[in-house]
Scaffold this motif. Structure first.
Motif, short mmCIF file in Angstrom:
data_model
loop_
_atom_site.label_atom_id
_atom_site.label_comp_id
_atom_site.label_asym_id
_atom_site.label_seq_id
_atom_site.Cartn_x
_atom_site.Cartn_y
_atom_site.Cartn_z
N LEU A 38 -22.59 -81.39 -101.34
CA LEU A 38 -22.64 -82.17 -100.11
C LEU A 38 -22.34 -83.65 -100.36
O LEU A 38 -21.69 -84.30 -99.56
N ASN A 39 -22.84 -84.20 -101.48
CA ASN A 39 -22.69 -85.62 -101.79
C ASN A 39 -23.15 -86.46 -100.60
O ASN A 39 -22.35 -87.09 -99.90
N ILE A 40 -24.47 -86.45 -100.37
CA ILE A 40 -25.06 -87.09 -99.20
C ILE A 40 -24.70 -88.57 -99.11
O ILE A 40 -24.40 -89.08 -98.03
N ILE A 98 -21.25 -88.94 -97.71
CA ILE A 98 -21.19 -88.57 -96.30
C ILE A 98 -21.70 -89.72 -95.43
O ILE A 98 -21.09 -90.08 -94.42
N ILE A 99 -22.86 -90.28 -95.81
CA ILE A 99 -23.44 -91.38 -95.03
C ILE A 99 -22.53 -92.61 -95.07
O ILE A 99 -22.31 -93.27 -94.05
N GLU A 100 -21.98 -92.91 -96.25
CA GLU A 100 -21.07 -94.05 -96.38
C GLU A 100 -19.86 -93.89 -95.47
O GLU A 100 -19.46 -94.82 -94.76
N ASP A 101 -19.26 -92.70 -95.47
CA ASP A 101 -18.09 -92.44 -94.63
C ASP A 101 -18.44 -92.54 -93.15
O ASP A 101 -17.65 -93.04 -92.34
N LYS A 102 -19.63 -92.04 -92.79
CA LYS A 102 -20.06 -92.09 -91.39
C LYS A 102 -20.19 -93.54 -90.90
O LYS A 102 -19.74 -93.89 -89.80
#
Length: 292
Positions: free
Chosen positions: A241-243, A246-250
């Motif tokens: 998942l590499n949370i 994901i959050i950085e991209d969001k």
């Protein structure tokens, strides 16, 4: 009197306006401002300018400190989550097999096709197994033993030697084998279809009950399997998942208006407090200036 109040009032106004501008400069201007080709200092605002760095920092903090693998695992294996998952699985196992297979298949026709293929394959395997048993020889041997046991100690025992018994029973065995080869496939298919239709009306839970396995035992088996699955999968899942990414991209994908709304939703009260605190500090300094 007015002269005495002027200092604190002006100090409060200056403090309020200064902090208000400072807070606004966190978000504004939202774009870089240029005058005569030169970039105006402090543009864009602190948050728009530092959005990539802020996104990366938040992603790392959330992934490393706020949403760790252990946190997710503990939540996944909590009693509430476990019961919800087990309830759903047991509910699925309580549906009859016919319905389950029909849901997997795209149509009722596919279900019938699968059933017919299964019946055909099983009947072929059963008949092949029977044919490889040398059934005619087996019938001669076992029937001969039965006849000998029945006639033991009687006058017939004197006449029914092995050779005579074989000559009498062997034609019967041959006819039985012939009958099986001719009628067996249809008989086996008919029986299999009846059995499969009967099984199709039952659920996995029903079948377990027939084997003296209670629903409680089924729930325990499902729960144990769920725990093992979580233990073996959650690490790989989090890694894939590499949370943080994901959050950085969001956050990077959010426009400045959405980011401002997000920050104000969380910290509006605190930012308003900072602005009001500026007015209070300005007023206090104005009072101290009068006293001193």
């Amino acid at each position: 009197m007015l002269e005495k109040l002027a200092g604190p009032i002006i100090g409060a106004l200056i403090g309020y306006c200064t902090n208000y501008i400072a807070v606004k400069m966190l978000f504004y201007p939202k774009q870089e401002v240029r005058i005569f080709g030169r970039k105006l200092p402090f543009t864009p605002g602190a948050i728009p300018k530092g959005k990539p760095r802020l996104a990366r920092a938040i992603g790392i903090i959330v992934a490393d400190d706020l949403l760790t693998e252990d946190d997710i695992k503990q939540k996944m294996i909590s009693l509430e989550t476990e019961n919800a998952v087990v309830d759903q699985i047991v509910q699925g196992l309580s549906v009859d097999l016919h319905t389950c297979v029909s849901k997997v298949c795209s149509s009722e026709l596919n279900y019938e096709e699968i059933k017919n293929r299964l019946i055909s394959e099983l009947s072929s395997q059963i008949l092949d197994s029977v044919q490889h048993m040398n059934l005619d020889n087996l019938i001669v041997q076992e029937a001969g033993k039965a006849v000998k046991a029945k006639t033991k100690g009687s006058m017939l025992e004197m006449f029914l030697n092995d050779e005579m018994l074989n000559s009498l029973i062997q034609p019967v065995g041959g006819e039985i084998v012939k009958y099986i080869n001719e009628k067996g496939p249809d008989f086996i298919k008919e029986e299999l279809e009846t059995k499969i239709d009967t099984l199709g009306e039952q659920s996995v839970i029903d079948l377990c009950n027939h084997m003296n396995i209670s629903e409680g035992a089924v729930r325990k088996i499902v729960a144990d399997f769920y725990h093992k699955a979580i233990d073996s999968v959650i690490g790989k899942l989090i890694g894939n998942l590499n949370i943080a990414e994901i959050i950085e991209d969001k956050i990077n994908a959010m426009n400045v208006d959405s980011l401002e709304k997000l920050v104000l939703t969380v910290m509006k009260k605190e930012l308003d407090t900072i602005v009001n605190l500026g007015a209070l500090v300005g007023a206090v300094l104005g009072v101290l200036n009068i006293i001193i």
